[in-house]
Design a protein around this motif. Structure first.
Motif, short mmCIF file in Angstrom:
data_model
loop_
_atom_site.label_atom_id
_atom_site.label_comp_id
_atom_site.label_asym_id
_atom_site.label_seq_id
_atom_site.Cartn_x
_atom_site.Cartn_y
_atom_site.Cartn_z
N THR A 115 1.10 -1.25 0.39
CA THR A 115 -0.11 -0.07 0.44
C THR A 115 0.86 1.42 -0.16
OG1 THR A 115 -0.08 -0.68 2.56
CG2 THR A 115 -2.19 -0.92 0.78
N GLY A 116 2.35 1.40 0.71
CA GLY A 116 2.56 2.39 0.32
C GLY A 116 3.29 2.33 -0.56
N LEU A 168 0.53 4.27 -2.69
CA LEU A 168 0.17 5.41 -1.95
C LEU A 168 1.39 6.16 -2.54
CD1 LEU A 168 -0.91 5.06 1.41
CD2 LEU A 168 -1.99 5.53 -0.18
N ARG A 169 3.34 5.83 -3.09
CA ARG A 169 3.66 7.58 -3.69
C ARG A 169 3.81 7.12 -4.54
NH1 ARG A 169 6.42 4.62 0.69
NH2 ARG A 169 6.83 2.64 -0.17
N MET A 218 1.63 11.31 4.87
CA MET A 218 2.28 10.42 4.81
C MET A 218 3.99 11.09 5.13
SD MET A 218 1.26 8.46 1.48
CE MET A 218 2.55 7.80 0.63
N LEU A 236 -1.09 7.56 9.78
CA LEU A 236 -1.84 6.73 8.81
C LEU A 236 -2.23 7.58 7.35
CD1 LEU A 236 -2.38 3.50 10.98
CD2 LEU A 236 -0.83 3.91 9.47
N ILE A 245 -7.51 3.84 1.75
CA ILE A 245 -7.25 3.12 2.13
C ILE A 245 -8.03 1.51 1.58
CG2 ILE A 245 -5.18 1.57 3.38
CD1 ILE A 245 -3.90 3.36 2.56
N GLY A 300 1.92 -4.13 4.32
CA GLY A 300 1.87 -2.60 4.43
C GLY A 300 0.87 -2.66 5.23
N PHE A 301 -0.52 -4.10 5.11
CA PHE A 301 -1.56 -3.06 4.48
C PHE A 301 -2.12 -5.03 5.81
CE2 PHE A 301 -5.80 -4.59 3.84
CZ PHE A 301 -6.63 -3.79 4.17
N GLN A 360 -8.84 -1.85 9.86
CA GLN A 360 -8.78 -2.15 8.31
C GLN A 360 -8.85 -3.96 8.38
OE1 GLN A 360 -4.65 -0.87 6.89
NE2 GLN A 360 -5.51 1.22 7.15
P1 AMP Z 1 5.04 1.82 4.01
O1 AMP Z 1 5.80 2.27 2.49
O2 AMP Z 1 4.21 1.00 4.03
O3 AMP Z 1 6.06 2.84 5.48
O4 AMP Z 1 3.93 3.08 4.17
C1 AMP Z 1 4.20 4.71 3.40
C2 AMP Z 1 3.30 5.42 4.47
O5 AMP Z 1 1.79 5.75 3.72
C3 AMP Z 1 2.88 5.19 5.52
O6 AMP Z 1 3.77 5.84 6.50
C4 AMP Z 1 1.44 5.86 5.99
O7 AMP Z 1 1.54 6.92 5.74
C5 AMP Z 1 0.67 5.89 4.65
N1 AMP Z 1 0.36 3.92 4.15
C6 AMP Z 1 0.92 2.75 4.20
N2 AMP Z 1 -0.34 1.86 4.28
C7 AMP Z 1 -0.96 1.93 4.99
C8 AMP Z 1 -2.50 1.50 5.14
N3 AMP Z 1 -2.85 0.50 5.10
N4 AMP Z 1 -3.44 2.22 6.18
C9 AMP Z 1 -2.23 3.54 6.15
N5 AMP Z 1 -2.11 4.68 6.32
C10 AMP Z 1 -0.87 3.73 5.25
#
Ligand code: AMP
Length: 184
Positions: free
Chosen positions: A32-33, A36-37, A54, A59, A65, A86-87, A93
């Motif tokens: 999910t990260g 989102l990126r 982020m 979160l 999400i 990441g999820f 969730q």
């Molecule tokens: P990660 O790459 O998994 O560390 O995610 C980077 C950022 O994306 C996190 O610090 C959150 O802000 C956001 N993020 C990723 N996955 C989730 C999720 N399942 N729920 C909420 N925010 C998420």
């Protein structure tokens, strides 16, 4: 067909290991990260809404999400299995995921918890400091993990779906331990 959930704090090597295992098992690595990126880079509507959360290590709100993961899991390649990285990130969730999978007649095989002590995480995270990261944000991301995500470890343990893997060893040793953990 393999469906796995990867849990672990930031800096545990979760993303790297999930990708290695996904290649070995020939299933999609769904982070999910990463999604989102990518949305932030393309400045999509979702990306614009998610960015400030982020940047602060918070979160992103659940509804954004949940819509995103539901869309991703209904793509065709997800029918061959997947590794979720990441999820879920909090209990709400996790409950949503259970309901979604029940609705589409699926379940997951295993939840893997990659465990690394906090002091090792901070050291690793500071080394790979991204330009948008500060030590304060890193510490906040860890605090958010302990507060919101770590409760999922007992959530899945009581259902006997959890396997813990020691993430504080060489990359190869972690990969081997993961492969052993997901043997059918
Ligand atoms: P990660 O790459 O998994 O560390 O995610 C980077 C950022 O994306 C996190 O610090 C959150 O802000 C956001 N993020 C990723 N996955 C989730 C999720 N399942 N729920 C909420 N925010 C998420």
């Amino acid at each position: 067909m393999t469906r796995l959930i990867f849990l672990g704090p930031p800096g545990a090597g979760k993303g790297t290991q999930a990708q290695v295992l996904a290649n070995l098992l020939q299933i999609p690595h769904i982070s999910t990260g990463d999604i989102l990126r990518d949305n932030v880079t393309r400045q999509t509507d979702l990306g614009q809404k998610a960015q400030s959360y982020m940047d602060q290590g918070e979160l992103v709100p659940d509804q954004l999400i949940l819509d995103m993961i539901q869309a991703r899991l209904s793509q065709e390649d997800a029918s061959s299995g997947w590794i979720l990285d990441g999820f879920p990130r909090n209990v709400a969730q996790a409950v949503f995921l259970d309901e979604l999978l029940t609705k589409i007649g699926l379940s997951y095989d295993r939840v893997i918890s990659l465990e690394v002590p906090d002091e090792v995480l901070v050291e690793r995270l500071l080394k790979r400091l991204r330009k948008d990261d500060t030590e304060a944000v890193i510490r906040h991301r860890l605090a958010v993990y302990h507060e919101q995500t770590a409760p999922l470890i007992s959530f899945y343990r009581v259902r006997q779906q959890l396997t813990s893997v020691d993430g504080n060893q060489s990359m190869e040793a972690v990969t081997n331990a993961l492969q052993a953990a997901v043997q059918p």
